[in-house]
Design an enzyme around this catalytic site. Structure first.
Site, PDB file in Angstrom:
ATOM      1  N   LYS A 149     -47.022 -12.461   9.026  1.00 59.04           N
ATOM      2  CA  LYS A 149     -47.194 -11.267   8.210  1.00 59.04           C
ATOM      3  C   LYS A 149     -48.119 -10.286   8.909  1.00 59.04           C
ATOM      4  O   LYS A 149     -48.969 -10.684   9.693  1.00 59.04           O
ATOM      5  CB  LYS A 149     -47.840 -11.641   6.857  1.00 59.04           C
ATOM      6  CG  LYS A 149     -46.922 -12.337   5.888  1.00 59.04           C
ATOM      7  CD  LYS A 149     -47.663 -12.650   4.592  1.00 59.04           C
ATOM      8  CE  LYS A 149     -46.750 -13.369   3.614  1.00 59.04           C
ATOM      9  NZ  LYS A 149     -45.615 -12.557   3.138  1.00 59.04           N
ATOM     10  N   ARG A 189     -39.006 -20.474  -0.931  1.00 57.33           N
ATOM     11  CA  ARG A 189     -37.715 -21.034  -1.341  1.00 57.33           C
ATOM     12  C   ARG A 189     -37.449 -22.359  -0.626  1.00 57.33           C
ATOM     13  O   ARG A 189     -36.763 -23.228  -1.158  1.00 57.33           O
ATOM     14  CB  ARG A 189     -36.596 -20.006  -1.106  1.00 57.33           C
ATOM     15  CG  ARG A 189     -36.366 -19.630   0.315  1.00 57.33           C
ATOM     16  CD  ARG A 189     -35.601 -18.328   0.452  1.00 57.33           C
ATOM     17  NE  ARG A 189     -36.437 -17.166   0.122  1.00 57.33           N
ATOM     18  CZ  ARG A 189     -35.995 -15.904   0.144  1.00 57.33           C
ATOM     19  NH1 ARG A 189     -34.742 -15.638   0.470  1.00 57.33           N
ATOM     20  NH2 ARG A 189     -36.819 -14.929  -0.163  1.00 57.33           N
TER      21      ARG A 189
HETATM   22  N1  BES Z   1     -45.525 -15.229  -0.725  1.00 61.38           N
HETATM   23  C1  BES Z   1     -44.603 -14.237  -0.333  1.00 61.38           C
HETATM   24  C2  BES Z   1     -44.236 -13.265  -1.454  1.00 61.38           C
HETATM   25  C3  BES Z   1     -45.338 -12.398  -1.980  1.00 61.38           C
HETATM   26  C4  BES Z   1     -45.400 -11.074  -1.609  1.00 61.38           C
HETATM   27  C5  BES Z   1     -46.258 -12.874  -2.890  1.00 61.38           C
HETATM   28  C6  BES Z   1     -46.386 -10.254  -2.120  1.00 61.38           C
HETATM   29  C7  BES Z   1     -47.249 -12.067  -3.392  1.00 61.38           C
HETATM   30  C8  BES Z   1     -47.311 -10.747  -3.012  1.00 61.38           C
HETATM   31  C9  BES Z   1     -43.328 -14.896   0.144  1.00 61.38           C
HETATM   32  O1  BES Z   1     -43.498 -16.123   0.754  1.00 61.38           O
HETATM   33  C10 BES Z   1     -42.732 -13.992   1.170  1.00 61.38           C
HETATM   34  O2  BES Z   1     -43.332 -13.832   2.188  1.00 61.38           O
HETATM   35  N2  BES Z   1     -41.559 -13.433   0.869  1.00 61.38           N
HETATM   36  C11 BES Z   1     -40.894 -12.583   1.769  1.00 61.38           C
HETATM   37  C12 BES Z   1     -39.437 -12.964   1.783  1.00 61.38           C
HETATM   38  C13 BES Z   1     -38.649 -12.312   2.867  1.00 61.38           C
HETATM   39  C14 BES Z   1     -39.098 -12.842   4.225  1.00 61.38           C
HETATM   40  C15 BES Z   1     -37.209 -12.611   2.638  1.00 61.38           C
HETATM   41  C16 BES Z   1     -41.062 -11.141   1.302  1.00 61.38           C
HETATM   42  O3  BES Z   1     -41.031 -10.903   0.104  1.00 61.38           O
HETATM   43  O4  BES Z   1     -41.250 -10.290   2.153  1.00 61.38           O
HETATM   44 MN    MN Z   2     -43.916 -15.944   2.823  1.00 60.61          MN
END
Ligand code: BES
Ligand code: MN
Ligand code: ZN
Length: 505
Positions: free
Chosen positions: A284, A358
């Protein structure tokens, strides 16, 4: 916070602070506020007439009694417009009062029960909302500050609930018992979300859950990575391998002693518990990464709901499954293009290691099948996309079963944890098609919360299933009248309420 229920008149109540209430638009105080007004020679009526005291929900107004009452101070908490009154409003009014009390540095106070008989509120529900709301509003994370604001606003140690009518005391006590169990466990869940990820590792989470569970007779079992490997949990382990911290699969189970669980409805909750989500190799951006300590909010909500259910010994067979791991870019971490296999044999091509939620949920959903459940509900901080779709207040509810969706919406409404129905749009299954495995783990930016739900559905089994995406509701960005910034425990109370609904049948 100790909560006492006491029969008595507020005119006789000797306390540092007494909380009473006012509906918005009322010009002549009634009930408890009238007694205060009389003692203060009409001061409250004057304040209302001058517009200083409004009764708006979230407002609180502090008065000194200057010896006119045994209570040193009176706090008037607003109940909002009577036409909009509900159990959620009663809870919020109690929370606003407790939040103000804590800011004042008062550690013991008394309150009347807010809103009995208004908006159809029973004594039990009003007392429950009062206890629960007071705990939620009085909450503050015990920070790692060595001095400073923790000292100026110490934890509230004691709340006395005053009820003049002896005939109502039993109901007040019954409501307080439930509200306290729910409020304390919601705050416990918030504590876990607020805890820094170096303290709250998967093993530490498992230890804390076990510690709480043992206090209330909730069954706990914790599987380590080797045990998960025996089950063929390649999807969960694919994420866990990137971290030096051992992944943990926490299994909680409740049913009343001496009751055959087969005679009860079996409800399984699955709660995502990524104790920190760096994104893994699909790292990230740095700017807001620190917030990813909240990525275990679904697991915390699940544990909290099970703890409250066990403490109150609900007649229901409830199971909580909490896959806990960090998502780290270690040398052994999973990579984009890798393929992993879940417990049910389905294969997944990893497109983004940041879609780790997921992956861990997939194996947990498979594991849920061994209980032959009547319903499965998963709860996860799953996608940023749900925040784009629904903003900061609403969780996304994905559920194709009318009965389960109806129960969840009713529970969410009762608990004041708003959620909005989202489509489990089956044609989008094509968006996670891939040439190399049964599915890929991302479906692109558009409809990202929906394709995540579609992915989970592949592992959820045939019974009614619901998915709650709490990515934008697990963490509150700013202080407000009812609650402090930080972990919200979102979902814990709705999950509990859902269990209570099944238990009532
Ligand atoms: N933990 C994150 C989602 C999240 C985003 C939680 C903002 C709290 C605040 C999750 O694991 C994630 O990174 N999701 C990705 C999915 C994508 C790679 C398909 C996302 O939402 O960007
Ligand atoms: Mn994630
Ligand atoms: Zn995540």
């Amino acid at each position: 916070m100790q909560i006492n229920v006491k029969q008595g008149q507020l005119q006789q109540e000797s306390t540092e602070l007494l909380v009473v209430n006012l509906f918005e638009g009322v010009t002549e105080p009634g009930g408890a506020l009238k007694a205060v007004d009389n003692a203060l020679s009409g001061l409250v009526t004057q304040l209302i007439a001058a517009g200083d005291v409004t009764g708006k929900l979230g407002s609180t107004h502090l008065l000194y009694t200057n010896g006119a009452l045994p209570a040193r101070r009176v706090l008037i908490t607003g109940l909002g417009k009577e036409a909009e009154f509900s159990v959620s409003v009663a809870r919020k009014a109690a929370a606003a009062a407790a939040r103000r009390v804590r800011e004042l540095g008062v550690s013991a106070y008394s309150t009347v029960v807010h809103g009995v008989g208004r908006g159809g509120l029973s004594v039990i529900n009003a007392a429950e909302a009062l206890a629960e709301g007071s705990l939620l509003g009085g909450y503050k994370f015990a920070s790692y500050k060595r001095d400073g604001d923790d000292k100026s606003s110490p934890e509230i140690s004691e709340l006395t609930v005053l009820e003049a009518d002896a005939a109502k005391l039993d109901d007040v006590r019954a409501g307080v018992t439930v509200g306290q169990a729910v409020g304390e466990n919601a705050n416990w869940a918030r504590d876990q979300v607020n805890e820094p990820a170096n303290y709250l590792t998967p093993r530490e989470l498992a230890r804390r859950v076990r510690e709480q569970a043992e206090r209330v007779g909730l069954q706990v079992q914790v599987l380590d990575e080797a045990e998960m490997a025996e089950l063929g949990a390649g999807s969960f382990l694919g994420i866990a391998r990137g971290s030096d911290e051992e992944g943990q699969f926490i299994v909680l189970e409740h049913y009343p002693k001496d009751v055959d669980p087969a005679s009860l409805p079996t409800i399984v909750f699955v709660g995502k518990a990524i104790t920190f989500d760096t994104g893994g190799i699909s790292l990230k951006p740095g700017e807001n990464m620190w917030k990813m300590k909240d990525d275990m909010g679904g697991g915390a909500a699940t544990a909290g709901a099970l703890l409250a259910a066990a403490r109150l010994n609900l007649p229901v067979h409830a199971v909580g499954l909490i896959p806990a791991t960090e998502n780290m870019p270690g040398g052994d971490a999973i990579k984009p293009s890798d393929v992993v296999t879940a417990i049910n044999g389905k294969t997944m091509e990893i497109i983004s290691t940041d879609a780790e939620g997921r992956q861990v949920m997939a194996d947990a959903l498979c594991y849920a099948q061994r209980y032959n459940p009547d319903a499965v509900l998963d709860i996860a901080t799953l996608t940023g996309a749900i925040g784009i779709a629904l903003g900061p207040d609403l969780a996304g509810l994905f559920c194709d079963d009318d009965d389960l969706r109806g129960r969840l919406l009713a529970a969410s409404e009762f608990m004041g944890e708003p959620m909005w129905p989202m489509p489990v749009w089956k044609p989008y299954r094509r968006l996670i098609d891939t040439d190399v495995a049964d599915m890929k783990n991302t479906g692109g930016r558009y409809g990202g919360a929906i394709t995540a739900a579609i992915f989970l559905r592949e592992f959820a089994g045939e019974q009614p299933w619901a998915h709650l995406d709490i990515a934008s509701t697990a963490y509150q960005e700013a202080n407000d009248a009812f609650s402090v910034r930080g972990g919200t425990g979102f979902g814990m109370r709705t999950l509990f309420e859902l269990l209570r609904g099944y238990a009532a049948q």
